[in-house]
Design a protein around this motif. Structure first.
Motif, PDB file in Angstrom:
ATOM      1  N   LEU A   1       0.822  -1.213   0.000  1.00 49.63           N
ATOM      2  CA  LEU A   1       0.000   0.000   0.000  1.00 49.63           C
ATOM      3  C   LEU A   1       0.855   1.263   0.000  1.00 49.63           C
ATOM      4  O   LEU A   1       0.541   2.234  -0.694  1.00 49.63           O
ATOM      5  CB  LEU A   1      -0.930  -0.018   1.230  1.00 49.63           C
TER       6      LEU A   1
ATOM      7  N   PHE B   1      -8.924   5.475  -4.496  1.00 48.96           N
ATOM      8  CA  PHE B   1      -9.081   4.269  -3.680  1.00 48.96           C
ATOM      9  C   PHE B   1      -7.866   3.943  -2.792  1.00 48.96           C
ATOM     10  O   PHE B   1      -8.008   3.745  -1.579  1.00 48.96           O
ATOM     11  CB  PHE B   1      -9.439   3.093  -4.604  1.00 48.96           C
ATOM     12  N   PRO B   2      -6.630   3.907  -3.352  1.00 53.20           N
ATOM     13  CA  PRO B   2      -5.483   3.596  -2.480  1.00 53.20           C
ATOM     14  C   PRO B   2      -5.284   4.625  -1.362  1.00 53.20           C
ATOM     15  O   PRO B   2      -4.854   4.261  -0.268  1.00 53.20           O
ATOM     16  CB  PRO B   2      -4.287   3.611  -3.448  1.00 53.20           C
TER      17      PRO B   2
ATOM     18  N   LEU C   1      -7.660   6.185   0.170  1.00 51.61           N
ATOM     19  CA  LEU C   1      -8.653   5.879   1.198  1.00 51.61           C
ATOM     20  C   LEU C   1      -8.200   4.692   2.039  1.00 51.61           C
ATOM     21  O   LEU C   1      -8.439   4.644   3.241  1.00 51.61           O
ATOM     22  CB  LEU C   1     -10.010   5.586   0.547  1.00 51.61           C
ATOM     23  N   LEU C   2      -7.547   3.738   1.370  1.00 50.63           N
ATOM     24  CA  LEU C   2      -7.026   2.594   2.125  1.00 50.63           C
ATOM     25  C   LEU C   2      -5.917   3.042   3.075  1.00 50.63           C
ATOM     26  O   LEU C   2      -5.810   2.550   4.190  1.00 50.63           O
ATOM     27  CB  LEU C   2      -6.491   1.517   1.170  1.00 50.63           C
TER      28      LEU C   2
END
Lengths: 244, 447
Positions: free
Chosen positions: A85, A109-110, A112-113
């Motif tokens: 990540l 998206f990444p 948010l991760l």
């Protein structure tokens, strides 16, 4: 130089029924920060396996893989997930975008991760990379509304948004026509020049290889020899040598 | 979390066929469960309403008087003193009525029935006359009209009787006719009383099969009892929920006042006769109960109905669960590469698990809410339609001659939450499998 990626005597075997497939045989390789490296070889040569090990989505049967200074064989699934990540960006041959999210959401998206950024900071990051890949006007569209080349640009934006140390691309031009493929490689190279992000990608396309700083050839799970592509990149590592 | 919610919802929308089919199945099961629960609640309300009007007060102070060890009568003597203690000790007291108890044969020109006698003082009654619905003539007389005849409040007059429609039908009598009550006095002599039918009430299921209402004076005359006796004091409270606790308080107060009490036994008084007759004592013992004790013989109806409801629902839910598991397996299989991608770019196993569970949670929640709303609407509609129950057997079970369904918010919540939980759990195993997929295998997965 210690290298952002180091493989030492790496072996990868796959059991296939009663037979064992030796995908990688005692591979030694060092890739330095900022290199724009091609892993070249025919289908089944072990390119993808090599990228999978560097990308921490697979583990070596023997030997040691060091990514961003961490020995991946000793990490738990949680630690490997965190490493992927925070330190690695992926670009897949089939783009692998999340079809139910629009372009902006796919890129975000990444982040948010990862967490930790405010909404405004995330938006700024997303805008920045979406601009960089030239897709601002498509930001609210879904992946299935874009062409292959545009989708791969989204994948590049998604890979870059977390500002990873390494971007891995498995045959990123295989599903694109040659013109679009060249544009994608040029885009990756431009980013490599601007941000000094380390790019490692696999291909068996000679034209693509010519645009790389360094070509690492692999055949039957073994690194073949060192080679220079025609164009020398901005890498200061002089990393044209395969450290075998 | 927001992005997981977004992906989960969009994935559901992405597969409209599968989502609609599963939602329809879950929704219909929820509707079915809500209808069964509404019917069960309706029966329960009928039971409470009927029981606390026809068979018992919220708390009952009755008793047995034994002139010899071998005989027993359901009589409370010295009722004035007992009443004083009860009035003084009952918290939240609304009012108290007396019920004189007896058993006799009621004879008309064309028929005869055995029935319990409930002697009352019309002027003291509270809810009784409001709850007792009179039957149209057609219910007890062949070719009768829909008109309602009579007035139950005429029980304030001497020598009157109120029958239920089923009894009137068997006796072949109408309002204004005279019937004869035959009983046996405590000394063993036969006694009779001619009484005029002043009203005929609608049946209340089993509770109305063995009971007629007469003025207190009729029972006293038939059994040759004095004014200071009664069958039971029915104590009504402001809050029925306090019945059991109040019973304990009243028991304590009566014991403190020097009265002798039977141990508490959760049965109606007529179930206790045989045991009391066999007991080795004479004189008076009071028997204090609460309303559920007096209708305990009826609670099997509710227990059986609830058990059957949940059993049927469980079968349907298991079928649905298999469907959901199957659908989730398909979803996991179809989206294996997507899971691999998400894992590769840094999504944790826990988040993959949550993602798939969210999908089934949203599916379950959405479908159960719609199903419950539909069930509630149908239940309220059926209740408002006041559909008559044609069969005597069904009337006995439902404790009413009309289909009564009650919708309580709590029951809707139970249906929604339990079925949502179950549908979510059905997806647990596929979700766990999805979360444990190795990224490299998931990415290379082919259909």
């Amino acid at each position: 130089m210690s290298g952002i990626v180091r493989l030492m005597d790496v072996v990868k075997d796959y059991p296939l029924g009663k037979v064992t497939v030796h995908a990688l045989r005692k591979v030694n390789l060092t890739i330095d920060k900022g290199e724009f490296t091609v892993i070249a070889g025919p289908s089944g040569s072990g390119k993808t396996t090599l990228l999978n090990l560097i990308g921490c989505i697979d583990v070596a049967t023997a030997g040691e893989v060091l990514v961003d200074g961490k020995s991946t064989g000793k990490l738990t699934d949680k630690q490997l997930t965190s490493l992927r990540l925070n330190s690695i960006g992926f670009i897949f041959q089939s783009f692998n975008l999340i079809n139910v999210l629009d372009i902006r959401q796919n890129v975000e998206f990444p982040l948010l991760l990862q967490g930790g950024l405010s909404k405004a900071e995330r938006q700024a990051r997303v805008d920045d990379v979406v601009d960089k890949v030239g897709l601002r006007q498509f930001a609210s569209q879904r992946p299935n509304e874009l062409s292959g080349g545009q989708r791969q640009r989204v994948a590049i934006a998604r890979a870059l948004v977390t500002r990873p140390a390494i971007v891995l691309a498995d045959e990123p031009t295989a599903n694109l026509d040659s013109t679009t493929g060249t544009q994608i490689i040029d885009l990756m190279k431009e980013i490599n020049h601007q941000d000094h992000t380390t790019f490692i990608f696999s291909t068996h396309d000679e034209k693509v290889m010519k645009r790389a700083d360094r070509v690492v050839r692999i055949l039957d799970g073994m690194l073949e020899a060192a080679g220079l592509s025609e164009s020398r990149g901005p890498s200061e590592s002089g990393g044209e040598q395969v450290h075998a | 979390m927001g992005v997981l919610v977004s992906i989960a919802l969009r994935n559901l929308v992405q597969s409209p066929g599968r989502t609609s089919l599963l939602a329809l199945a879950i929704g219909l099961v929820t509707t079915f469960l809500v209808l069964l629960m509404s019917l069960s609640l309706g029966i329960n309300e009928n039971l409470v309403n009927s029981a606390t009007t026809m068979s018992a007060g919220h708390v009952n102070v009755a008793g047995f008087w034994k002139p010899t060890t071998g005989t027993a009568f359901p009589i409370v003597t010295g009722v004035g003193e007992v009443r004083k203690v009860v009035e003084a000790s009952t918290p939240g007291l609304d009012y108290i009525v007396e019920r004189h108890r007896g058993w006799g044969k009621i004879v008309s020109e064309t028929g005869a029935i055995q029935s319990g006698l409930s002697g009352l003082v019309a002027a003291d009654e509270g809810r009784f006359f409001d709850r007792l619905l009179l039957a149209p003539e057609a219910e007890y007389k062949e070719g009768g009209s829909e008109q309602i005849f009579g007035d139950a409040r005429r029980l304030s007059e001497d020598d009157t009787i109120v029958l239920f429609s089923g009894q009137a039908k068997r006796l072949g009598v109408s309002v204004g006719d005279v019937v004869t009550i035959k009983t046996e006095t405590m000394s063993g002599a036969s006694n009779t009383a001619d009484v005029t039918v002043v009203a005929i009430a609608r049946d209340l299921g089993l509770l109305s099969s063995f009971s007629v209402f007469v003025p207190k004076s009729v029972v006293l005359d038939l059994y040759q009892l004095n004014e200071d006796t009664t069958g039971a004091l029915w104590v009504y409270l402001d809050d029925i929920e306090e019945s059991e606790a109040t019973m304990t308080v009243v028991r304590g107060a009566l014991l403190d006042a020097g009265f002798q009490l039977r141990d508490h036994e959760s049965n109606p008084f007529f179930f206790k006769f045989e045991a009391v007759q066999g007991e080795d004592w004479t004189g008076q013992k009071l028997d204090v109960t609460w309303w559920q004790d007096e209708v305990s013989f009826l609670t099997w109806v509710l227990t059986a109905f609830d058990t059957l409801s949940w059993f049927l629902t469980l079968i349907l839910v298991v079928i649905i669960a298999v469907g959901i598991m199957n659908a989730m397996w398909n979803a996991v299989r179809e989206r294996t590469r997507e899971v691999g991608t998400m894992r590769a770019i840094g999504m944790s196993q826990r988040r993959v698990l949550i993602l798939f569970l969210l999908e089934s949670l949203f599916l379950g929640l959405g479908a159960t809410v719609i199903g419950a709303a539909l069930g509630a609407a149908i239940a309220l509609g059926v209740d408002a339609a006041r559909i008559p129950v044609p069969s005597d057997a069904v009337r006995t079970i439902l404790l009413s001659n009309e289909l009564h369904l009650a919708v309580h918010p709590q029951s809707l919540l139970v249906a929604i939450l339990s079925l949502t939980l179950f549908t979510s759990l059905s997806a647990l195993w596929p979700a766990i499998r999805a979360s444990r997929l190795q990224p490299v295998k998931a990415l290379t997965h082919t259909e």
